[in-house]
Design an enzyme around this catalytic site. Structure first.
Site: not given
Length: 167
Positions: A56, A58, A86, A89
Protein backbone atom coordinates in the site's frame (compact mmCIF):
# COMPACT_ATOMS: atom_id res chain seq x y z
CA UNK A 1 2.26 22.89 9.59
CA UNK A 2 0.34 25.54 7.68
CA UNK A 3 -2.69 24.84 5.52
CA UNK A 4 -0.98 25.75 2.23
CA UNK A 5 1.83 23.28 2.82
CA UNK A 6 -0.56 20.49 3.80
CA UNK A 7 -2.65 21.14 0.68
CA UNK A 8 0.45 21.24 -1.55
CA UNK A 9 1.55 17.80 -0.40
CA UNK A 10 -2.00 16.44 -0.35
CA UNK A 11 -2.24 17.25 -4.06
CA UNK A 12 0.94 15.23 -4.61
CA UNK A 13 -0.57 12.30 -2.66
CA UNK A 14 -3.72 12.56 -4.79
CA UNK A 15 -1.57 12.62 -7.97
CA UNK A 16 0.13 9.44 -6.75
CA UNK A 17 -3.31 7.87 -6.25
CA UNK A 18 -4.19 8.74 -9.85
CA UNK A 19 -0.96 7.09 -11.04
CA UNK A 20 -1.91 3.94 -9.12
CA UNK A 21 -5.38 3.99 -10.68
CA UNK A 22 -3.95 4.37 -14.20
CA UNK A 23 -1.67 1.40 -13.50
CA UNK A 24 -4.65 -0.77 -12.52
CA UNK A 25 -3.93 -0.59 -8.80
CA UNK A 26 -6.20 0.55 -5.99
CA UNK A 27 -5.99 4.35 -6.12
CA UNK A 28 -4.05 5.41 -3.08
CA UNK A 29 -1.04 7.69 -2.65
CA UNK A 30 1.12 8.98 0.18
CA UNK A 31 3.82 11.58 0.84
CA UNK A 32 6.29 11.47 3.73
CA UNK A 33 7.78 14.66 5.23
CA UNK A 34 10.54 14.92 7.81
CA UNK A 35 10.37 16.72 11.14
CA UNK A 36 11.12 20.05 9.39
CA UNK A 37 8.34 19.44 6.84
CA UNK A 38 10.84 18.73 4.07
CA UNK A 39 9.82 16.26 1.37
CA UNK A 40 11.24 12.77 1.92
CA UNK A 41 9.45 10.53 -0.57
CA UNK A 42 6.15 9.68 -2.22
CA UNK A 43 4.53 6.40 -3.16
CA UNK A 44 1.41 4.87 -4.64
CA UNK A 45 -0.16 1.48 -4.11
CA UNK A 46 1.54 -1.32 -6.07
CA UNK A 47 0.06 -4.53 -4.68
CA UNK A 48 -0.69 -5.96 -8.14
CA UNK A 49 2.60 -5.00 -9.80
CA UNK A 50 4.66 -6.28 -6.88
CA UNK A 51 2.41 -9.28 -6.10
CA UNK A 52 2.47 -8.02 -2.53
CA UNK A 53 -0.76 -7.44 -0.61
CA UNK A 54 1.14 -5.17 1.80
CA UNK A 55 2.36 -2.81 -0.95
CA UNK A 56 0.00 0.00 0.00
CA UNK A 57 1.13 3.59 -0.58
CA UNK A 58 1.68 4.36 3.11
CA UNK A 59 3.67 1.19 3.78
CA UNK A 60 5.79 1.68 0.64
CA UNK A 61 6.64 5.27 1.59
CA UNK A 62 7.62 4.27 5.13
CA UNK A 63 9.55 1.19 3.97
CA UNK A 64 11.43 3.04 1.21
CA UNK A 65 12.52 5.95 3.37
CA UNK A 66 13.45 3.85 6.40
CA UNK A 67 15.47 1.48 4.24
CA UNK A 68 17.29 4.32 2.44
CA UNK A 69 18.16 6.05 5.73
CA UNK A 70 18.67 2.94 7.88
CA UNK A 71 15.90 4.08 10.25
CA UNK A 72 13.24 2.22 12.19
CA UNK A 73 11.33 5.14 13.71
CA UNK A 74 10.07 8.31 12.08
CA UNK A 75 9.25 10.27 15.22
CA UNK A 76 8.03 13.81 14.45
CA UNK A 77 7.56 12.96 10.76
CA UNK A 78 4.37 13.65 8.79
CA UNK A 79 2.50 11.32 6.46
CA UNK A 80 0.01 12.78 4.01
CA UNK A 81 -2.38 10.25 2.49
CA UNK A 82 -4.94 10.48 -0.31
CA UNK A 83 -7.34 8.46 1.87
CA UNK A 84 -7.62 7.46 5.50
CA UNK A 85 -5.07 4.71 6.18
CA UNK A 86 -6.43 1.17 6.40
CA UNK A 87 -5.95 -1.12 9.40
CA UNK A 88 -2.59 -2.46 8.13
CA UNK A 89 -1.23 0.97 7.21
CA UNK A 90 -2.39 2.39 10.53
CA UNK A 91 -0.37 -0.32 12.26
CA UNK A 92 2.71 0.58 10.22
CA UNK A 93 2.22 4.28 11.03
CA UNK A 94 1.84 3.46 14.73
CA UNK A 95 4.99 1.29 14.84
CA UNK A 96 7.00 3.84 12.82
CA UNK A 97 5.93 6.42 15.44
CA UNK A 98 4.89 8.99 12.82
CA UNK A 99 3.55 12.05 14.65
CA UNK A 100 1.28 13.76 12.09
CA UNK A 101 -1.15 12.10 9.71
CA UNK A 102 -3.28 14.04 7.25
CA UNK A 103 -5.70 12.38 4.84
CA UNK A 104 -8.29 13.35 2.28
CA UNK A 105 -11.03 10.70 1.90
CA UNK A 106 -12.26 9.11 5.16
CA UNK A 107 -12.94 5.37 5.53
CA UNK A 108 -16.65 6.09 5.81
CA UNK A 109 -16.69 7.57 2.28
CA UNK A 110 -14.53 4.73 0.96
CA UNK A 111 -17.02 2.23 2.38
CA UNK A 112 -19.86 4.04 0.59
CA UNK A 113 -17.93 3.99 -2.70
CA UNK A 114 -16.75 0.39 -2.41
CA UNK A 115 -19.77 -1.11 -0.68
CA UNK A 116 -17.36 -2.41 1.94
CA UNK A 117 -17.98 -3.07 5.60
CA UNK A 118 -17.31 -0.50 8.30
CA UNK A 119 -13.67 -0.47 9.37
CA UNK A 120 -11.94 0.98 12.42
CA UNK A 121 -10.75 4.56 12.11
CA UNK A 122 -7.01 5.13 11.78
CA UNK A 123 -7.23 7.32 14.89
CA UNK A 124 -8.53 4.39 16.97
CA UNK A 125 -5.62 2.23 15.77
CA UNK A 126 -2.74 4.72 15.72
CA UNK A 127 -3.55 6.41 19.02
CA UNK A 128 -3.39 3.30 21.19
CA UNK A 129 -0.33 4.27 23.24
CA UNK A 130 0.66 7.08 25.55
CA UNK A 131 1.85 9.45 22.82
CA UNK A 132 -1.14 10.85 20.97
CA UNK A 133 -0.61 11.52 17.28
CA UNK A 134 -2.07 14.42 15.34
CA UNK A 135 -4.59 13.00 12.85
CA UNK A 136 -6.63 15.28 10.57
CA UNK A 137 -8.97 14.16 7.81
CA UNK A 138 -11.11 15.55 5.02
CA UNK A 139 -8.24 17.63 3.58
CA UNK A 140 -9.17 18.62 -0.02
CA UNK A 141 -11.99 16.09 0.19
CA UNK A 142 -13.60 16.97 -3.16
CA UNK A 143 -10.26 16.57 -4.97
CA UNK A 144 -9.61 13.32 -3.15
CA UNK A 145 -13.01 11.93 -4.09
CA UNK A 146 -12.38 12.58 -7.81
CA UNK A 147 -9.81 9.78 -7.78
CA UNK A 148 -12.63 7.32 -7.09
CA UNK A 149 -15.12 8.56 -9.73
CA UNK A 150 -16.26 5.51 -11.72
CA UNK A 151 -13.64 3.34 -10.03
CA UNK A 152 -14.72 -0.24 -9.38
CA UNK A 153 -13.23 -1.95 -6.37
CA UNK A 154 -12.81 -5.41 -7.88
CA UNK A 155 -10.54 -8.22 -6.83
CA UNK A 156 -6.89 -7.35 -7.32
CA UNK A 157 -6.38 -10.97 -8.43
CA UNK A 158 -8.91 -10.41 -11.23
CA UNK A 159 -7.25 -7.13 -12.25
CA UNK A 160 -3.84 -8.82 -12.29
CA UNK A 161 -5.17 -11.57 -14.59
CA UNK A 162 -6.80 -8.97 -16.85
CA UNK A 163 -3.46 -7.15 -17.13
CA UNK A 164 -1.66 -10.40 -18.02
CA UNK A 165 -4.25 -11.16 -20.73
CA UNK A 166 -3.65 -7.78 -22.37
CA UNK A 167 0.10 -8.27 -22.79
Amino acid sequence: MNKELIEKYMRIAIEEAMIARKEGENPFGAVLLDSNNNFCCKAHSQSIRLSDPTAHAEVLAIRKYCEERNLVYLKDYTLICSAEPCVMCSGAIHWAKIQNIYYSVPQEKLNEISGGKKKPSCDSLINTGHNKKNIVGDILLEEGLKVFENFEFTSQDERKKEGENHE
